[in-house]
Design a protein around this motif. Structure first.
Motif, short mmCIF file in Angstrom:
data_model
loop_
_atom_site.label_atom_id
_atom_site.label_comp_id
_atom_site.label_asym_id
_atom_site.label_seq_id
_atom_site.Cartn_x
_atom_site.Cartn_y
_atom_site.Cartn_z
N LYS A 118 9.70 -19.20 -18.95
CA LYS A 118 10.79 -19.96 -19.75
C LYS A 118 12.19 -19.71 -19.22
N SER A 119 13.05 -20.92 -19.36
CA SER A 119 14.41 -20.80 -18.79
C SER A 119 15.36 -20.56 -19.87
N LEU A 120 16.37 -20.33 -19.98
CA LEU A 120 17.55 -20.57 -21.03
C LEU A 120 17.94 -21.80 -21.34
N ALA A 121 17.68 -22.89 -20.52
CA ALA A 121 17.84 -24.17 -21.01
C ALA A 121 16.88 -24.84 -21.79
N GLY A 122 15.62 -24.03 -22.11
CA GLY A 122 14.66 -24.22 -23.01
C GLY A 122 13.52 -24.95 -22.34
N VAL A 123 13.45 -24.91 -21.06
CA VAL A 123 12.38 -25.61 -20.24
C VAL A 123 11.15 -24.46 -20.37
N THR A 124 9.91 -24.69 -20.55
CA THR A 124 9.26 -23.84 -20.51
C THR A 124 8.10 -24.57 -19.57
N LYS A 125 7.62 -23.85 -18.49
CA LYS A 125 6.47 -24.53 -17.42
C LYS A 125 5.17 -23.43 -17.63
N THR A 126 4.17 -23.90 -17.89
CA THR A 126 2.81 -23.27 -18.17
C THR A 126 1.81 -23.65 -16.99
N PHE A 127 1.22 -22.52 -16.28
CA PHE A 127 0.45 -22.60 -15.38
C PHE A 127 -0.87 -21.96 -15.61
N PRO A 128 -2.00 -22.25 -14.97
CA PRO A 128 -3.34 -21.39 -15.03
C PRO A 128 -2.75 -20.19 -14.31
N LEU A 129 -3.06 -19.05 -14.72
CA LEU A 129 -3.03 -17.97 -14.14
C LEU A 129 -3.45 -17.72 -12.56
N MET A 130 -4.61 -18.18 -12.45
CA MET A 130 -5.37 -18.05 -11.41
C MET A 130 -4.54 -18.87 -9.99
N HIS A 131 -3.84 -19.82 -10.18
CA HIS A 131 -2.98 -20.45 -9.42
C HIS A 131 -1.96 -19.65 -8.97
N LEU A 132 -1.31 -18.75 -9.64
CA LEU A 132 -0.19 -18.02 -9.49
C LEU A 132 -0.90 -16.82 -8.52
N LEU A 133 -2.08 -16.52 -8.95
CA LEU A 133 -2.68 -15.27 -8.03
C LEU A 133 -3.01 -15.53 -6.74
N LEU A 134 -3.42 -16.98 -6.56
CA LEU A 134 -3.92 -17.43 -5.19
C LEU A 134 -2.67 -18.02 -4.36
N GLY A 135 -1.56 -17.90 -4.98
CA GLY A 135 -0.24 -18.54 -4.26
C GLY A 135 -0.10 -17.67 -3.05
N SER A 136 0.42 -18.45 -1.83
CA SER A 136 0.73 -17.54 -0.47
C SER A 136 1.97 -17.92 0.02
N LYS A 137 2.18 -17.29 0.93
CA LYS A 137 3.47 -17.36 1.85
C LYS A 137 3.85 -18.95 2.20
N ASN A 138 4.85 -19.15 2.65
CA ASN A 138 5.09 -20.47 3.08
C ASN A 138 4.28 -20.85 4.27
#
Length: 138
Positions: A118-138
């Motif tokens: 969530k941002s102060l601007a009121g924007v909320t982004k939701t993602f499957p948790l697994m996708h964040l865990l699998l994120g990798s470096k550039n």
């Protein structure tokens, strides 16, 4: 700083990362949430949940699975609680041409496995948790 009063801090990259990972695990947050480099200090005040992270330089991390570029400032602060970080400062996520600050991170209960930014601007982004865990470096 008064917020750090009564806190425990670990100096240096190795000890700082160990403490950061231990805090993420303890509060049910994904370990891939803080891709830090050259950590100077990580601290935590158990009574209030206040945590701080200081690193040598700003870090940009590309979470490839969710196609999201995130910027981690040299100083990151917030209040950690079970499955969430509130009043977060020092993290921004790129949205089109803008870099709105992320103010709050919430992990749903384990059944839904979703994470919300969530941002102060009121924007909320939701993602499957697994996708964040699998994120990798550039």
């Amino acid at each position: 700083m008064a917020q750090k009063e009564g806190g425990v801090a670990k100096k240096g990259h190795e000890e700082g990362m160990e403490m950061a990972i231990a805090l993420l695990q303890e509060f049910g947050l994904p370990l891939g949430l803080l891709p830090l480099e050259d950590v100077i200090e990580v601290g935590f005040v158990r009574d209030t949940g206040y945590m701080w992270i200081v690193q040598k330089k700003k870090v940009e991390h590309n979470f490839k699975m969710i196609k999201k570029l995130v910027s981690y400032d040299t100083q990151i602060t917030g209040f950690v609680d079970k499955n969430q970080i509130k009043k977060l400062k020092g993290i921004k996520a790129k949205e089109l041409m803008l870099w709105p600050p992320v103010n709050e991170i919430i992990v749903d209960d384990p059944t839904t496995r979703k994470i919300h930014f969530k941002s102060l601007a009121g924007v909320t982004k939701t993602f499957p948790l697994m996708h964040l865990l699998l994120g990798s470096k550039n």
